[in-house]
Scaffold this motif. Structure first.
Motif, short mmCIF file in Angstrom:
data_model
loop_
_atom_site.label_atom_id
_atom_site.label_comp_id
_atom_site.label_asym_id
_atom_site.label_seq_id
_atom_site.Cartn_x
_atom_site.Cartn_y
_atom_site.Cartn_z
N THR A 1 -27.69 -27.76 18.51
CA THR A 1 -28.66 -26.99 17.73
C THR A 1 -30.00 -27.72 17.80
OG1 THR A 1 -26.98 -26.14 16.22
CG2 THR A 1 -29.25 -26.20 15.42
N ILE B 1 -33.63 -28.62 16.66
CA ILE B 1 -34.49 -28.62 15.48
C ILE B 1 -35.60 -29.65 15.68
CG2 ILE B 1 -32.66 -27.90 13.92
CD1 ILE B 1 -32.39 -30.79 13.00
N VAL B 2 -36.80 -29.35 15.24
CA VAL B 2 -37.20 -28.27 14.37
C VAL B 2 -37.88 -27.21 15.24
CG1 VAL B 2 -38.61 -27.61 12.38
CG2 VAL B 2 -37.63 -29.92 12.51
N ARG B 3 -37.45 -25.98 15.14
CA ARG B 3 -38.10 -24.90 15.88
C ARG B 3 -39.35 -24.45 15.12
NH1 ARG B 3 -35.16 -22.04 19.84
NH2 ARG B 3 -33.15 -23.00 20.28
N SER C 1 -30.35 -20.89 12.45
CA SER C 1 -31.77 -20.87 12.13
C SER C 1 -32.09 -21.66 10.86
CB SER C 1 -32.26 -19.43 11.99
OG SER C 1 -33.63 -19.36 11.71
N SER D 1 -33.33 -25.49 11.14
CA SER D 1 -34.77 -25.72 11.28
C SER D 1 -35.52 -25.35 10.01
CB SER D 1 -35.33 -24.90 12.46
OG SER D 1 -34.99 -25.47 13.70
N ARG E 1 -38.68 -27.06 8.32
CA ARG E 1 -39.97 -26.40 8.61
C ARG E 1 -40.60 -25.79 7.35
NH1 ARG E 1 -38.13 -22.66 11.95
NH2 ARG E 1 -37.83 -21.29 10.15
N VAL F 1 -27.05 -31.90 16.58
CA VAL F 1 -28.43 -31.45 16.72
C VAL F 1 -29.18 -32.27 17.77
CG1 VAL F 1 -28.48 -30.71 14.30
CG2 VAL F 1 -29.38 -32.97 14.92
N SER G 1 -33.62 -32.76 19.19
CA SER G 1 -35.03 -32.40 19.00
C SER G 1 -35.55 -31.61 20.20
CB SER G 1 -35.88 -33.65 18.83
OG SER G 1 -35.97 -34.35 20.07
N PHE H 1 -42.03 -33.03 14.84
CA PHE H 1 -42.40 -31.65 14.52
C PHE H 1 -43.78 -31.60 13.87
CE2 PHE H 1 -42.64 -28.36 11.20
CZ PHE H 1 -42.66 -27.24 12.01
N ASP I 1 -46.04 -29.43 16.21
CA ASP I 1 -45.92 -28.00 15.94
C ASP I 1 -46.33 -27.53 14.55
OD1 ASP I 1 -44.68 -27.21 18.49
OD2 ASP I 1 -42.97 -28.39 17.82
N THR J 1 -47.75 -23.75 13.75
CA THR J 1 -46.88 -22.88 12.97
C THR J 1 -47.62 -22.37 11.74
OG1 THR J 1 -44.86 -23.96 13.72
CG2 THR J 1 -44.74 -22.79 11.63
#
Length: 326
Positions: free
Chosen positions: A174, A176-178, A188, A191, A195, A215, A217, A311, A315, A319
């Protein structure tokens, strides 16, 4: 070197394209052309020093231009994600299985077999919370998405054995973090619990704090993809699938890392049990030995706190802008 990214509009596809554009090279060779393909034409990465072709279409009816003649590397990242594939069986089969078959058919028609890097998933296994899976563990998926990924692995491994292509398959943890917004993946929430609080927003936690997950990255996932594209695949033999060295972490550990970076942020996470989500993710194994991946040169993971900080660095601002949060 000519490269194609199928699923170029997706989170990892965009990040991978940006990395290739920034580097300009892959495996010591200059990139001469990049093709990005998705349902709608992807946006090209900024400042690429080589031509970038952006195409849209149905992967199950893959246009030849998505993998042009002379392509050296294909990153096959296109997929319908877990909960969506469970809810829409026909769509999952069309994209995840027939789409992969179309990729194989196109590669068979190239003059030289390309390296194909395929993203499979830990969802192709079951075993649940108590499992620590060895590299030779059987895939017994407990959801349609996992079954489609496992079937696609077999098709690609056989096509590689027949030398239609040269496959390296990554069963990604999985990720993360998306960035951006929540998607339709069952995972989902993993993340979201990082987030959303970092954005100052509440979010729901559908599982218990002691729930464990495997998980990785985004930074590490991209490094693994690049390594898979350039490694010596001959040492893999006919087994072309790898369990990359992610991390086994509990939800409580994730929230602890969040508070270590932004004290008090975990107070924005509300425990709201969701049986439908838990039913899917509870079948996934919480840990892998991942010994083979290390012998093949796949880098181990960074600490969980560094994942959160990455993250924020990579991002968080984008975001916030995307979601109109100032």
């Amino acid at each position: 070197m000519r490269i194609s990214i199928l699923g170029g509009s997706g989170f990892l596809g965009r990040r991978l394209a940006a990395r290739l554009a920034a580097d300009g090279r892959l495996g010591g060779r200059a990139i001469s052309e990049l093709t990005l393909f998705d349902l709608q034409p992807p946006d090209p990465p900024p400042a690429a020093g080589f031509p970038v072709q952006c195409l849209g279409g149905d992967i199950a009816q893959l246009p030849p231009a998505a993998i042009p003649d002379g392509t050296d590397v294909v990153f096959h990242l296109a997929a319908v994600v877990s909960a969506q594939a469970e809810a829409d069986y026909e769509l999952g089969r069309r994209v995840n299985l027939r789409g992969t078959d179309a990729v194989i058919d196109r590669c068979r028609r190239l003059a030289a077999p390309p390296r194909v890097v395929f993203t499979s998933s830990v969802a192709s296994f079951s075993g649940g919370q108590g499992a620590v899976l060895a590299d030779d563990a059987r895939q017994v998926p407990a959801n349609s998405y996992g079954a489609q990924k496992a079937a696609a692995e077999l098709l690609l491994a056989d096509a590689s054995r027949r030398r239609f292509l040269d496959a390296v398959i990554l069963r990604l943890p999985t990720i993360i973090v998306r960035p951006g917004r929540p998607n339709k993946a069952a995972s989902s929430f993993v993340s979201a619990i990082l987030r959303e609080p970092l954005l100052g927003l509440h979010t729901d936690l559908p599982v218990a704090p002691d729930f464990a997950l495997w998980v990785a990255s985004p930074r590490r996932a991209v490094e693994w993809l690049l390594h898979a594209a350039t490694m010596d695949s001959a040492v893999m033999g006919i087994d072309r699938s790898v369990n990359p060295p992610g991390m086994s972490v509990t939800v409580a550990a994730i929230l602890h890392a969040l508070d270590a970076v932004k004290p008090g942020a975990s107070a924005l996470v509300r425990r709201v049990h969701d049986p439908a989500t838990e039913k899917i993710v509870a079948t996934w194994p919480a840990a892998f030995e991942a010994l083979r991946a290390r012998t093949l040169g796949f880098a181990p993971h960074e600490p969980l706190v560094e994942l959160v900080r990455a993250f924020i660095a990579d991002d968080l601002d984008a975001t916030r802008r995307e979601r109109g949060l100032g």
